[in-house]
Design a protein around this motif. Structure first.
Motif, mmCIF file in Angstrom:
data_model
loop_
_atom_site.group_PDB
_atom_site.id
_atom_site.type_symbol
_atom_site.label_atom_id
_atom_site.label_comp_id
_atom_site.label_asym_id
_atom_site.label_seq_id
_atom_site.Cartn_x
_atom_site.Cartn_y
_atom_site.Cartn_z
ATOM 1 N N ARG A 29 0.857 -1.180 0.000
ATOM 2 C CA ARG A 29 0.000 0.000 0.000
ATOM 3 C C ARG A 29 0.894 1.230 0.000
ATOM 4 N NH1 ARG A 29 -3.382 -0.197 4.928
ATOM 5 N NH2 ARG A 29 -1.759 -1.576 5.683
ATOM 6 N N ILE A 30 0.418 2.307 -0.614
ATOM 7 C CA ILE A 30 1.214 3.532 -0.737
ATOM 8 C C ILE A 30 1.055 4.393 0.508
ATOM 9 C CG2 ILE A 30 1.545 5.658 -2.053
ATOM 10 C CD1 ILE A 30 0.495 4.121 -4.497
ATOM 11 N N LEU A 31 2.175 4.832 1.048
ATOM 12 C CA LEU A 31 2.199 5.786 2.147
ATOM 13 C C LEU A 31 2.627 7.129 1.570
ATOM 14 C CD1 LEU A 31 4.125 3.645 4.777
ATOM 15 C CD2 LEU A 31 1.660 4.065 4.694
ATOM 16 N N VAL A 32 1.924 8.201 1.921
ATOM 17 C CA VAL A 32 2.208 9.529 1.394
ATOM 18 C C VAL A 32 2.540 10.459 2.549
ATOM 19 C CG1 VAL A 32 1.273 11.480 0.105
ATOM 20 C CG2 VAL A 32 0.616 9.151 -0.526
ATOM 21 N N LEU A 33 3.645 11.165 2.442
ATOM 22 C CA LEU A 33 4.017 12.165 3.432
ATOM 23 C C LEU A 33 3.103 13.361 3.249
ATOM 24 C CD1 LEU A 33 6.124 12.985 5.609
ATOM 25 C CD2 LEU A 33 7.386 14.076 3.765
#
Length: 68
Positions: A29-33
């Protein structure tokens, strides 16, 4: 390293990954700052223009292409 552990990313996404603005969980899954570090904020400055107009001016000014 096995090709099963490598992930193909586009150039733009790879740069975001290298700049630690995005990452992936173990289940991909993509983690976004959500807070851009202050040293990177200049990457997003557009001199008061909307982003599309700013990009268009930058491309035309580079001489790579002209306006149609």
């Amino acid at each position: 390293m096995s090709s099963r552990t490598n992930i193909a990313l586009s150039g733009a996404v790879h740069r975001l990954f290298d700049m630690h603005l995005i990452s992936l969980t173990d289940d991909y899954r993509i983690l976004v700052l959500h807070k851009v570090p202050s040293e990177l904020k200049t990457l997003f400055e557009t001199d008061g223009l909307d982003p599309l107009a700013w990009e268009r001016e930058a491309v035309v000014a580079s001489g790579v292409c002209g306006e149609a």
